[in-house]
Design a protein around this motif. Structure first.
Motif, short mmCIF file in Angstrom:
data_model
loop_
_atom_site.label_atom_id
_atom_site.label_comp_id
_atom_site.label_asym_id
_atom_site.label_seq_id
_atom_site.Cartn_x
_atom_site.Cartn_y
_atom_site.Cartn_z
N GLU A 138 -13.76 -98.39 -23.45
CA GLU A 138 -12.58 -98.85 -24.18
C GLU A 138 -12.71 -98.56 -25.67
O GLU A 138 -11.71 -98.29 -26.35
CB GLU A 138 -12.38 -100.35 -23.93
N ALA A 139 -13.94 -98.61 -26.18
CA ALA A 139 -14.18 -98.32 -27.60
C ALA A 139 -14.38 -96.83 -27.85
O ALA A 139 -14.64 -96.43 -28.99
CB ALA A 139 -15.40 -99.09 -28.09
N ARG A 140 -14.26 -96.02 -26.80
CA ARG A 140 -14.43 -94.57 -26.87
C ARG A 140 -15.81 -94.17 -27.42
O ARG A 140 -15.95 -93.22 -28.19
CB ARG A 140 -13.31 -93.94 -27.73
N LYS A 141 -16.82 -94.91 -26.98
CA LYS A 141 -18.18 -94.62 -27.42
C LYS A 141 -18.97 -93.79 -26.40
O LYS A 141 -20.02 -93.24 -26.74
CB LYS A 141 -18.93 -95.92 -27.71
N VAL A 142 -18.49 -93.75 -25.16
CA VAL A 142 -19.20 -93.00 -24.12
C VAL A 142 -18.21 -92.16 -23.33
O VAL A 142 -16.99 -92.40 -23.36
CB VAL A 142 -19.97 -93.93 -23.16
N ARG A 143 -18.76 -91.19 -22.60
CA ARG A 143 -17.96 -90.33 -21.72
C ARG A 143 -18.71 -90.21 -20.39
O ARG A 143 -19.93 -90.04 -20.38
CB ARG A 143 -17.78 -88.95 -22.36
N ILE A 144 -17.98 -90.29 -19.29
CA ILE A 144 -18.58 -90.15 -17.96
C ILE A 144 -18.52 -88.69 -17.54
O ILE A 144 -17.45 -88.08 -17.52
CB ILE A 144 -17.85 -91.03 -16.93
N LEU A 145 -19.68 -88.13 -17.19
CA LEU A 145 -19.74 -86.73 -16.75
C LEU A 145 -19.57 -86.59 -15.25
O LEU A 145 -19.03 -85.59 -14.77
CB LEU A 145 -21.06 -86.10 -17.17
N ALA A 146 -20.07 -87.57 -14.49
CA ALA A 146 -19.99 -87.48 -13.03
C ALA A 146 -20.24 -88.85 -12.42
O ALA A 146 -20.80 -89.74 -13.08
CB ALA A 146 -21.01 -86.47 -12.49
N SER A 147 -19.83 -89.02 -11.18
CA SER A 147 -20.09 -90.26 -10.46
C SER A 147 -20.58 -89.92 -9.05
O SER A 147 -20.32 -88.82 -8.54
CB SER A 147 -18.82 -91.12 -10.37
N SER A 148 -21.29 -90.85 -8.44
CA SER A 148 -21.84 -90.58 -7.11
C SER A 148 -20.76 -90.53 -6.04
O SER A 148 -20.94 -89.92 -4.99
CB SER A 148 -22.90 -91.62 -6.75
N SER A 149 -19.61 -91.18 -6.29
CA SER A 149 -18.46 -91.10 -5.38
C SER A 149 -17.19 -91.27 -6.20
O SER A 149 -17.24 -91.65 -7.37
CB SER A 149 -18.55 -92.17 -4.28
N LYS A 150 -16.05 -90.99 -5.61
CA LYS A 150 -14.78 -91.03 -6.33
C LYS A 150 -14.46 -92.44 -6.81
O LYS A 150 -14.71 -93.43 -6.12
CB LYS A 150 -13.65 -90.54 -5.43
N MET A 151 -13.86 -92.52 -8.01
CA MET A 151 -13.47 -93.79 -8.59
C MET A 151 -11.96 -93.88 -8.69
O MET A 151 -11.31 -92.94 -9.16
CB MET A 151 -14.09 -93.96 -9.98
N ARG A 152 -11.43 -95.02 -8.28
CA ARG A 152 -9.98 -95.22 -8.28
C ARG A 152 -9.39 -95.10 -9.68
O ARG A 152 -8.35 -94.48 -9.89
CB ARG A 152 -9.66 -96.61 -7.70
N ASP A 153 -10.07 -95.71 -10.66
CA ASP A 153 -9.51 -95.77 -12.02
C ASP A 153 -9.86 -94.56 -12.87
O ASP A 153 -9.34 -94.42 -13.98
CB ASP A 153 -10.00 -97.04 -12.72
N PHE A 154 -10.74 -93.69 -12.37
CA PHE A 154 -11.11 -92.49 -13.12
C PHE A 154 -11.10 -91.29 -12.18
O PHE A 154 -12.13 -90.65 -11.93
CB PHE A 154 -12.50 -92.66 -13.74
N PRO A 155 -9.93 -90.95 -11.64
CA PRO A 155 -9.86 -89.87 -10.64
C PRO A 155 -10.23 -88.50 -11.20
O PRO A 155 -10.56 -87.59 -10.45
CB PRO A 155 -8.39 -89.91 -10.19
N GLU A 156 -10.19 -88.37 -12.53
CA GLU A 156 -10.51 -87.08 -13.14
C GLU A 156 -12.01 -86.82 -13.20
O GLU A 156 -12.44 -85.67 -13.42
CB GLU A 156 -9.92 -87.01 -14.56
N VAL A 157 -12.83 -87.85 -13.01
CA VAL A 157 -14.28 -87.68 -13.08
C VAL A 157 -14.78 -87.05 -11.78
O VAL A 157 -14.55 -87.58 -10.69
CB VAL A 157 -14.98 -89.04 -13.30
N PRO A 158 -15.46 -85.91 -11.85
CA PRO A 158 -15.95 -85.26 -10.62
C PRO A 158 -17.11 -86.03 -10.01
O PRO A 158 -17.86 -86.72 -10.71
CB PRO A 158 -16.40 -83.88 -11.11
N THR A 159 -17.26 -85.91 -8.70
CA THR A 159 -18.41 -86.50 -8.04
C THR A 159 -19.62 -85.58 -8.21
O THR A 159 -19.50 -84.42 -8.59
CB THR A 159 -18.15 -86.70 -6.54
N LEU A 160 -20.79 -86.12 -7.90
CA LEU A 160 -21.99 -85.30 -7.95
C LEU A 160 -21.92 -84.17 -6.93
O LEU A 160 -22.39 -83.06 -7.18
CB LEU A 160 -23.23 -86.16 -7.71
#
Length: 315
Positions: free
Chosen positions: A209-231
């Motif tokens: 929320e403070a725009r201090k981090v960025r997610i590069l990947a997740s182990s499985s799909k996330m509902r609220d971050f569909p643009e983040v690719p899975t591993l």
């Protein structure tokens, strides 16, 4: 003789055997969590416990016995009386993954009666918002060009596993520190002491929320971050996917009690308000009953045994 048999049957019907669901629960239930207060496993357990206590009409008291990736709490419940009054919040690391990766576990999967899986959640790979890498592939390519330059961190326990799959599959020389929880891991990421981190969503929410981090990947799909690719989409199909929490009783707990607890937890998880609260801390309500949960645990066990053998991982 016929009249005697009839009387005996009538007595059994009128006065059920002790331990059956009709007289359960008669006192508070203790739910044991293998993580400190405030984390996602603890928070989810408290949400479900509070809602379920309304149905069962007794308090459900959450007790934290943290340490050793949840195996301390699991061993405690494995040795408890199988009467339905001591319930474990099992986790991927303390049960399915733990048997393959932790060297000194003092219990077996057969020491537990699965009651209900209640949540699943992904593990995330994150960097600071000002980091030069926009994708996991960019980090991997940079780390290959610059061996031993970068440091990484994880919350410890199960959060280390997807990252180990990345490190070993790509033959990266990147130091990996396993912290005791998310707080020191995220603090060192934000402070620049490590360049990349694996963690869960809950502690990242304020940083996102403070725009201090960025997610590069997740182990499985996330509902609220569909643009983040899975591993898997990022080139690591062997990395563990969903992690889970679930309720388990000591083996030998009467089946009617297990079924009553499971049905109560299911009703709590079907409550939209509970689902929304869980989603806000990065968890998805995902109920499985006793039989389905038992089968799921066995498949998870086999998957992690193969994973540990392939990557030669022991924690």
């Amino acid at each position: 003789m016929g009249n005697l048999v009839f009387v005996l049957i009538l007595l059994v019907l009128l006065f059920p055997a002790k331990g059956e669901a009709s007289d359960y629960p008669a006192r508070p239930i203790q739910v044991v969590v293998g993580t400190p207060p405030g984390g996602p496993a603890d928070s989810a357990a408290r949400m479900v416990a509070e809602e379920s206590s309304k149905e069962l009409k007794v308090p459900i008291v959450v007790m934290n016995k943290a340490g050793a990736s949840g195996s301390i709490s699991a061993a405690y419940v494995a040795g408890a009386k199988p009467d339905g009054y001591t319930i474990l919040v099992g986790m991927s690391m303390s049960l399915s993954a733990g048997f393959a990766l932790l060297p000194d576990i003092q219990y077996k999967l057969s020491d537990f009666a699965p009651v209900a899986r209640h949540v699943v959640f992904p593990i995330l790979i994150a960097v600071r918002a000002d980091a030069p890498w926009k994708t996991l592939r960019e980090f991997v390519e940079d780390a290959k060009r610059n061996p031993d330059k970068y440091k990484s961190g994880s919350d410890g326990g199960g959060t280390a596993l997807p990252w180990e799959a990345v490190l070993q599959s790509s033959n990266l020389r990147v130091a990996h520190a396993m912290y005791k929880g998310s707080a020191p891991n995220i603090a060192d990421l934000l402070g620049g002491h490590i360049g990349i981190s694996t963690t869960v969503l809950t502690p990242l929410v304020p940083q996102l929320e403070a725009r201090k981090v960025r997610i590069l990947a997740s182990s499985s799909k996330m509902r609220d971050f569909p643009e983040v690719p899975t591993l898997a989409e990022s080139g690591y199909p062997d990395a563990p996917k969903d992690f889970w929490n679930g309720f388990l009783a000591p083996a030998g707990t009467p089946e009617p009690i297990v079924d009553k607890l499971s049905g109560t937890f299911r009703k709590a998880l079907n409550n939209p308000a509970i689902q929304e609260k869980l989603a806000r801390i990065g968890l998805s309500a995902s109920y499985q009953g006793p039989a389905e949960f038992r089968e799921y645990l066995q498949k998870e066990y086999e998957m992690y045994m193969n994973f540990a053998k392939k990557y030669n991982i022991r924690l």
